[in-house]
Design an enzyme around this catalytic site. Structure first.
Site, PDB file in Angstrom:
ATOM      1  N   THR A   1       0.802  -1.265   0.033  1.00  0.00           N
ATOM      2  CA  THR A   1      -0.031  -0.084  -0.066  1.00  0.00           C
ATOM      3  C   THR A   1       0.979   1.364  -0.124  1.00  0.00           C
ATOM      4  O   THR A   1       1.970   1.303   0.389  1.00  0.00           O
ATOM      5  CB  THR A   1      -0.894  -0.078   1.216  1.00  0.00           C
ATOM      6  OG1 THR A   1      -1.364   1.198   1.582  1.00  0.00           O
ATOM      7  CG2 THR A   1      -0.156  -0.421   2.367  1.00  0.00           C
ATOM      8  N   ASP A   2       0.207   2.534  -0.399  1.00  0.00           N
ATOM      9  CA  ASP A   2       0.935   3.503  -0.457  1.00  0.00           C
ATOM     10  C   ASP A   2       1.151   4.099   1.053  1.00  0.00           C
ATOM     11  O   ASP A   2       2.123   5.087   1.373  1.00  0.00           O
ATOM     12  CB  ASP A   2       0.137   4.935  -1.394  1.00  0.00           C
ATOM     13  CG  ASP A   2      -1.255   4.978  -0.918  1.00  0.00           C
ATOM     14  OD1 ASP A   2      -1.805   4.114   0.012  1.00  0.00           O
ATOM     15  OD2 ASP A   2      -1.861   5.837  -1.539  1.00  0.00           O
ATOM     16  N   GLU A   3       0.519   3.709   2.008  1.00  0.00           N
ATOM     17  CA  GLU A   3       0.468   4.050   3.384  1.00  0.00           C
ATOM     18  C   GLU A   3       1.547   3.638   3.842  1.00  0.00           C
ATOM     19  O   GLU A   3       1.924   4.268   5.160  1.00  0.00           O
ATOM     20  CB  GLU A   3      -0.801   3.533   4.183  1.00  0.00           C
ATOM     21  CG  GLU A   3      -2.272   3.762   3.389  1.00  0.00           C
ATOM     22  CD  GLU A   3      -3.419   3.676   4.452  1.00  0.00           C
ATOM     23  OE1 GLU A   3      -3.172   3.714   5.702  1.00  0.00           O
ATOM     24  OE2 GLU A   3      -4.418   3.255   3.955  1.00  0.00           O
TER      25      GLU A   3
ATOM     26  N   TYR B   1      -1.828  -0.292  11.111  1.00  0.00           N
ATOM     27  CA  TYR B   1      -2.005  -1.081   9.766  1.00  0.00           C
ATOM     28  C   TYR B   1      -0.892  -0.619   8.828  1.00  0.00           C
ATOM     29  O   TYR B   1      -0.189  -1.618   8.502  1.00  0.00           O
ATOM     30  CB  TYR B   1      -3.434  -0.409   8.988  1.00  0.00           C
ATOM     31  CG  TYR B   1      -3.367  -0.659   7.513  1.00  0.00           C
ATOM     32  CD1 TYR B   1      -3.506  -2.195   7.070  1.00  0.00           C
ATOM     33  CD2 TYR B   1      -3.236   0.422   6.325  1.00  0.00           C
ATOM     34  CE1 TYR B   1      -3.430  -2.346   5.823  1.00  0.00           C
ATOM     35  CE2 TYR B   1      -3.245   0.018   4.928  1.00  0.00           C
ATOM     36  CZ  TYR B   1      -3.376  -1.475   4.601  1.00  0.00           C
ATOM     37  OH  TYR B   1      -3.403  -1.786   3.404  1.00  0.00           O
TER      38      TYR B   1
ATOM     39  N   ARG C   1      -9.900  11.112  12.898  1.00  0.00           N
ATOM     40  CA  ARG C   1      -8.959   9.786  13.297  1.00  0.00           C
ATOM     41  C   ARG C   1      -7.823  10.235  13.655  1.00  0.00           C
ATOM     42  O   ARG C   1      -7.089  10.992  13.276  1.00  0.00           O
ATOM     43  CB  ARG C   1      -8.885   8.874  11.850  1.00  0.00           C
ATOM     44  CG  ARG C   1      -8.008   7.704  11.964  1.00  0.00           C
ATOM     45  CD  ARG C   1      -7.566   7.275  10.664  1.00  0.00           C
ATOM     46  NE  ARG C   1      -8.741   6.395   9.861  1.00  0.00           N
ATOM     47  CZ  ARG C   1      -8.883   5.975   8.584  1.00  0.00           C
ATOM     48  NH1 ARG C   1      -7.791   6.286   7.724  1.00  0.00           N
ATOM     49  NH2 ARG C   1      -9.866   5.217   8.410  1.00  0.00           N
TER      50      ARG C   1
ATOM     51  N   LYS D   1       2.096  -3.403   7.544  1.00  0.00           N
ATOM     52  CA  LYS D   1       2.433  -3.646   6.217  1.00  0.00           C
ATOM     53  C   LYS D   1       3.793  -3.267   5.616  1.00  0.00           C
ATOM     54  O   LYS D   1       4.335  -4.033   4.906  1.00  0.00           O
ATOM     55  CB  LYS D   1       1.346  -2.829   5.197  1.00  0.00           C
ATOM     56  CG  LYS D   1      -0.100  -3.263   5.393  1.00  0.00           C
ATOM     57  CD  LYS D   1      -0.439  -4.513   4.823  1.00  0.00           C
ATOM     58  CE  LYS D   1      -0.226  -4.589   3.204  1.00  0.00           C
ATOM     59  NZ  LYS D   1      -0.695  -5.805   2.657  1.00  0.00           N
TER      60      LYS D   1
HETATM   61  N1  LIG Z   1      -8.519  -1.440  -0.224  1.00  0.00           N
HETATM   62  C1  LIG Z   1      -7.603  -0.542  -0.549  1.00  0.00           C
HETATM   63  O1  LIG Z   1      -7.695   0.454  -0.772  1.00  0.00           O
HETATM   64  C2  LIG Z   1      -5.829  -1.027  -0.788  1.00  0.00           C
HETATM   65  C3  LIG Z   1      -5.026  -0.023  -1.168  1.00  0.00           C
HETATM   66  C4  LIG Z   1      -3.660  -0.477  -1.552  1.00  0.00           C
HETATM   67  C5  LIG Z   1      -3.231  -1.672  -1.246  1.00  0.00           C
HETATM   68  N2  LIG Z   1      -4.091  -2.533  -0.462  1.00  0.00           N
HETATM   69  C6  LIG Z   1      -3.925  -4.153  -0.360  1.00  0.00           C
HETATM   70  O2  LIG Z   1      -4.639  -4.831  -1.136  1.00  0.00           O
HETATM   71  C7  LIG Z   1      -4.934  -6.085  -0.405  1.00  0.00           C
HETATM   72  C8  LIG Z   1      -6.194  -6.466  -0.520  1.00  0.00           C
HETATM   73  O3  LIG Z   1      -6.981  -5.456   0.054  1.00  0.00           O
HETATM   74  P1  LIG Z   1      -8.543  -5.407   0.381  1.00  0.00           P
HETATM   75  O4  LIG Z   1      -8.985  -4.104   0.228  1.00  0.00           O
HETATM   76  O5  LIG Z   1      -9.234  -6.399  -0.777  1.00  0.00           O
HETATM   77  O6  LIG Z   1      -8.790  -6.150   1.744  1.00  0.00           O
HETATM   78  P2  LIG Z   1     -10.058  -6.484   2.442  1.00  0.00           P
HETATM   79  O7  LIG Z   1      -9.967  -6.169   4.117  1.00  0.00           O
HETATM   80  O8  LIG Z   1     -11.217  -6.015   1.671  1.00  0.00           O
HETATM   81  O9  LIG Z   1     -10.108  -8.324   2.229  1.00  0.00           O
HETATM   82  C9  LIG Z   1      -9.174  -8.723   2.819  1.00  0.00           C
HETATM   83  C10 LIG Z   1      -9.287 -10.224   2.759  1.00  0.00           C
HETATM   84  O10 LIG Z   1      -8.005 -11.060   3.039  1.00  0.00           O
HETATM   85  C11 LIG Z   1      -8.618 -12.144   3.779  1.00  0.00           C
HETATM   86  N3  LIG Z   1      -7.719 -12.263   4.923  1.00  0.00           N
HETATM   87  C12 LIG Z   1      -7.332 -11.360   6.047  1.00  0.00           C
HETATM   88  N4  LIG Z   1      -6.552 -11.992   7.055  1.00  0.00           N
HETATM   89  C13 LIG Z   1      -6.143 -13.218   6.447  1.00  0.00           C
HETATM   90  C14 LIG Z   1      -5.255 -14.328   7.028  1.00  0.00           C
HETATM   91  N5  LIG Z   1      -4.777 -14.177   8.022  1.00  0.00           N
HETATM   92  N6  LIG Z   1      -5.413 -15.160   6.162  1.00  0.00           N
HETATM   93  C15 LIG Z   1      -6.093 -15.482   4.836  1.00  0.00           C
HETATM   94  N7  LIG Z   1      -6.900 -14.569   4.466  1.00  0.00           N
HETATM   95  C16 LIG Z   1      -6.872 -13.339   5.137  1.00  0.00           C
HETATM   96  C17 LIG Z   1     -10.160 -11.570   4.187  1.00  0.00           C
HETATM   97  O11 LIG Z   1     -10.906 -12.657   4.634  1.00  0.00           O
HETATM   98  C18 LIG Z   1     -10.401 -10.841   3.024  1.00  0.00           C
HETATM   99  O12 LIG Z   1     -10.948 -11.964   1.999  1.00  0.00           O
HETATM  100  C19 LIG Z   1      -4.216  -5.965   1.069  1.00  0.00           C
HETATM  101  O13 LIG Z   1      -2.864  -6.678   1.137  1.00  0.00           O
HETATM  102  C20 LIG Z   1      -4.143  -4.349   0.934  1.00  0.00           C
HETATM  103  O14 LIG Z   1      -3.103  -4.064   2.023  1.00  0.00           O
HETATM  104  C21 LIG Z   1      -5.479  -2.287  -0.395  1.00  0.00           C
END
Ligand SMILES: NC(=O)c1ccc[n+]([C@@H]2O[C@H](COP(=O)([O-])OP(=O)(O)OC[C@H]3O[C@@H](n4cnc5c(N)ncnc54)[C@H](O)[C@@H]3O)[C@@H](O)[C@H]2O)c1
Length: 304
Positions: free
Chosen positions: A93-95, A117, A240, A121
């Site tokens: 993530t960009d964070e 978070y 937040r 990451k």
């Molecule tokens: N949502 C965003 O804006 C965003 C932006 C940049 C990067 N990301 C990254 O993209 C990825 C997916 O993000 P998202 O938004 O789809 O997340 P989400 O929270 O919507 O979904 C997360 C998924 O991971 C599964 N999960 C969580 N912990 C687990 C574990 N210990 N073992 C197996 N499965 C597990 C959950 O059941 C769920 O299906 C993440 O790595 C996140 O850091 C997300």
């Protein structure tokens, strides 16, 4: 696919690929070596680690799952990849870069995460890089900006506001709402990850940012217009703790590999609002379940 199905994961999210013969689902945690081993049985040549706890507010209230999944989970997957000599992509993530007032982050920018978070990451990213340097694992990292699109759990800004707007609920905006995010449609991010898997160089980090930046308050105002809600529903609430002010990514490096984001925010947001309007079957069980209790804890009021 291995997924623990936490509160954020549901089988409904992959119903459209479930019958594809190339798809196999194992319910389990990435921090569980047995579950990982059984998922990797047969014909797998790469691991792409999407699994994460992703909601910053929950990481502030209850950080333990974030440490377990991002630190221990990433370690277990890296070990599995090393043992089997698999390629590995870490979805990040960009964070991890923290906040930037002006300019954009490149892959060489310092890592200054500000929430549990983003800190966990960041730790996962460093562990991935250590496996490249120490063991020669063919690992890459893709850092995305704020995703939006269908099937997003309604705790996140856009689906939260869309569903509250459609229900006539208050639209709770943190602080002055001037936090700027670099929005990327989830299909563009998915393509960037696939592109890095196919064309990325081992050991490299690639940023994948969306084409548009937008302040949260402007996103909410657009949603008010698209849903036919009223601006009177907007309510500014306490910010937040440690809220990052602005994220912005330079994606030149992954664009040089041939990827480009296709969905402009204005179009993607309109499509996303339409998707939530047309797919109550997907979000109704969420809005009447654990999410209600979460919302009450977080915002101190009930959903209608
Ligand atoms: N949502 C965003 O804006 C965003 C932006 C940049 C990067 N990301 C990254 O993209 C990825 C997916 O993000 P998202 O938004 O789809 O997340 P989400 O929270 O919507 O979904 C997360 C998924 O991971 C599964 N999960 C969580 N912990 C687990 C574990 N210990 N073992 C197996 N499965 C597990 C959950 O059941 C769920 O299906 C993440 O790595 C996140 O850091 C997300």
């Amino acid at each position: 696919m291995l997924d623990k199905l936490t509160y954020a994961g549901r089988e409904e999210n992959f119903h459209d690929v479930a019958s594809d013969e190339r798809f196999r689902f194992v319910r389990g945690a990435i921090e569980d070596p047995d579950a990982v081993a059984s998922t990797l049985d047969g014909g797998i040549d790469a691991i792409v680690n999407f699994a994460a706890e992703t909601h910053v507010d929950r990481s502030i209230a209850e950080p333990d799952a974030f440490v377990r999944t991002h630190a221990l989970g990433t370690y277990v997957l890296l070990e599995a990849a090393r043992e089997r000599e698999l390629r590995y992509v870490q979805v990040s993530t960009d964070e991890v870069y923290g906040s930037i007032d002006v300019g954009t982050f490149t892959e060489d920018s310092a890592l200054r995460p500000s929430s549990p978070y983003s800190a966990t990451k960041t730790g996962a990213d460093l562990l991935v890089q250590s496996y490249f340097h120490t063991y020669g694992l063919r690992a890459t990292i893709v850092r995305g900006s704020n995703n939006y699109g269908p099937y997003q759990y309604p705790e996140k800004l856009i689906p939260l506001m869309v569903l509250n707007a459609l229900h006539g609920d208050a639209l709770p905006v943190y602080g002055d709402g001037m936090q700027v995010r670099n929005w990327i449609h989830c299909t563009d991010f998915a393509h960037a990850i696939g592109h890095v898997l196919a064309h990325g160089d081992p050991g490299e980090v690639y940023n994948a940012g969306g084409p548009d930046e937008q302040a949260n308050i402007d996103v909410v105002r657009r949603i008010v217009t698209l849903t036919g809600a009223s601006e009177d529903q907007i309510e500014h609430v306490s910010d937040r703790p440690g809220h990052d002010r602005r994220y912005s990514l330079s994606s030149d490096k992954v664009c040089a590999l041939g990827w480009t984001p296709r969905v402009r925010f204005e179009d993607g947001l309109a499509e996303t609002v339409a998707w939530y309007r047309d797919n109550a079957w997907w979000w109704e069980p969420i809005r009447s379940g654990e999410y209600r209790a979460y919302y009450e804890r977080q915002y101190g009021r009930s959903l209608s």
